[in-house]
Design an enzyme around this catalytic site. Structure first.
Site, PDB file in Angstrom:
ATOM      1  CE  LYS A  33       4.108  -1.010  -0.295  1.00 20.31           C
ATOM      2  NZ  LYS A  33       4.546   0.160   0.493  1.00 20.31           N
ATOM      3  NE  ARG A 128       7.553   2.458   6.723  1.00 22.26           N
ATOM      4  CZ  ARG A 128       6.625   2.227   5.804  1.00 22.26           C
ATOM      5  NH1 ARG A 128       5.603   1.446   6.092  1.00 22.26           N
ATOM      6  NH2 ARG A 128       6.685   2.771   4.612  1.00 22.26           N
ATOM      7  CE1 TYR A 242     -14.485 -27.697  12.501  1.00 24.96           C
ATOM      8  CE2 TYR A 242     -14.039 -25.929  10.921  1.00 24.96           C
ATOM      9  CZ  TYR A 242     -13.874 -27.247  11.346  1.00 24.96           C
ATOM     10  OH  TYR A 242     -13.112 -28.097  10.612  1.00 24.96           O
ATOM     11  CG  MET A 290      -7.960 -23.853   5.855  1.00 24.05           C
ATOM     12  SD  MET A 290      -6.912 -25.316   6.042  1.00 24.05           S
ATOM     13  CE  MET A 290      -6.557 -25.276   7.788  1.00 24.05           C
TER      14      MET A 290
HETATM   15  C1  LIG Z   1       3.832   1.319   0.154  1.00 27.83           C
HETATM   16  C2  LIG Z   1       4.518   2.591  -0.062  1.00 27.83           C
HETATM   17  C3  LIG Z   1       4.019   3.530  -0.983  1.00 27.83           C
HETATM   18  C4  LIG Z   1       2.647   3.393  -1.618  1.00 27.83           C
HETATM   19  O1  LIG Z   1       1.697   3.774  -0.644  1.00 27.83           O
HETATM   20  P1  LIG Z   1       0.128   3.773  -0.921  1.00 27.83           P
HETATM   21  O2  LIG Z   1      -0.449   4.273   0.358  1.00 27.83           O
HETATM   22  O3  LIG Z   1      -0.244   2.345  -1.187  1.00 27.83           O
HETATM   23  O4  LIG Z   1      -0.134   4.650  -2.082  1.00 27.83           O
HETATM   24  C5  LIG Z   1       4.794   4.635  -1.274  1.00 27.83           C
HETATM   25  N1  LIG Z   1       5.988   4.838  -0.656  1.00 27.83           N
HETATM   26  C6  LIG Z   1       6.482   3.992   0.274  1.00 27.83           C
HETATM   27  C7  LIG Z   1       7.783   4.274   0.918  1.00 27.83           C
HETATM   28  C8  LIG Z   1       5.761   2.845   0.606  1.00 27.83           C
HETATM   29  O5  LIG Z   1       6.239   2.007   1.532  1.00 27.83           O
END
Ligand SMILES: *Cc1c(COP(=O)(O)O)cnc(C)c1O
Length: 344
Positions: A33, A128, A242, A290
């Protein structure tokens, strides 16, 4: 050329995947992701698929569509956010597997794409995503009648092995799923390291693949080298950057490097941050701008051409500490301006 170079070591990435895989007796997926935690989902996923990964996870359907283009037919691509309104064509077109999070999502899925594979996400205490126990009881029979590809949940405290929450979530997951005839998944990187009872049929590591904690044995994957644009002498009493936030206490030499907070080098790091010239640490001087950062290179024997923020001498987690954040945020903030190099 003044853009910084972000190097991703794909051999280290696949070695990390194999290492995590070797710690379990079950299948090891890969979480890619947020554009492969900022490193490029297409490049990362192709390397992992070549190393043997057959199951990938993304957060949203749009990421799944791009990943399908990168990977082609074959590997399964699952979507944590499930089946949202407007996702149906993406899910069908790219053959994505939504992890359904609610009764509403389940109805949407079976009505719009009957027979299309899906998994289920259960909430075991993180609050969640996923169905809670009562919701799950109500739809369990119908859901299981359609052979879900996976039943999963996620741990809230897996990076803290002695937190009681891990055992509580494991017990709840077992109560909700024991005796069910479908593959199960509970562990991300932290969960893999908690031990066998957390592994079930498939693990979902993300951060550990990319070299981050809590996988302490991970090989470093990321290197960030930033060109020096200009070097100057400053006299005692002169200031840098700055707000005149840094003042020379002695005759000093200041290198100005070509990256800043627009490239994901979080401004709050400023006072604590260091870079490296070879293995020599050099502190940031003044505020991170920046596109530019002043670095005090007085202690170096000569003027450097580049300085390294992330690399063998300084992990993403060390850099995260400069800003009181976590390696995940450093990686996913990596800037769009970097020249990206992949080492195989
Ligand atoms: C992001 C995520 C993972 C991976 O988690 P890591 O801590 O990066 O290994 C696995 N399962 C779910 C549901 C996640 O949101």
């Amino acid at each position: 050329m003044s853009t910084a170079t972000l190097t991703t070591d794909l051999a280290a990435l696949t070695a990390n995947w194999r290492d995590l895989d070797s710690r379990t007796a079950c299948e090891t997926a890969a979480v890619v992701k947020a554009d492969g935690y900022g490193l490029g989902a297409a490049e990362v996923s192709r390397a992992l698929a070549a190393a043997g990964a057959r199951h990938f996870f993304v957060a949203v359907a749009e990421e799944g569509v791009a990943l399908r283009q990168a990977l082609g037919e074959g590997p399964s691509i699952s979507v944590f956010s499930g089946h949202m309104a407007g996702d149906t064509d993406l899910i069908a077109g790219a053959q994505l597997t939504p992890m359904l999070n609610s009764v509403d999502q389940m109805l949407r899925h079976v009505e719009s794409l009957p027979g299309h594979p899906f998994g289920l996400q259960l909430d075991t205490g993180m609050n969640r995503l996923g169905m809670e126990a009562a919701e799950w009881d109500a739809v369990k029979a119908i859901a299981l009648g359609q052979s879900p590809t996976l039943i999963m949940s996620h741990l809230a405290c897996a990076d803290t092995p002695d937190d009681d929450m891990n055992a509580r979530q494991l017990a709840r997951f077992r109560e909700m799923t024991d005796g069910i005839d479908a593959p199960r998944s509970l562990a991300a990187t932290g969960g893999i390291l908690l031990g066998t009872e957390f592994h079930f049929d498939l693990t979902r590591p993300g951060i550990g693949l990319y070299g981050g904690l809590p996988f302490v044995d991970a090989r470093p994957v990321v290197t960030l080298d930033i060109p020096v644009i200009q070097v100057r002498d400053v006299s005692p009493g002169e200031t840098v950057g700055y707000g005149n936030a840094w003042m020379a206490g002695q005759p000093s030499r200041i290198a100005t490097i070509s990256s800043g907070y627009a490239d994901g080098i979080i401004r709050a790091m400023g006072p604590k941050a260091r870079l490296h010239a070879g293995d020599m640490p050099v502190p940031v001087a003044g505020r991170i701008s920046m596109d530019l950062i002043g670095v005090d290179v007085t202690t170096l024997p000569g003027d450097p051409e580049t300085l390294q923020l992330v690399g063998p001498h300084q992990s993403v987690d060390t850099v995260a500490d400069f800003a009181d954040t976590i390696g995940y945020e450093i990686l996913t903030s990596l800037g769009a301006r970097y020249r990206r190099v992949y080492r195989t």
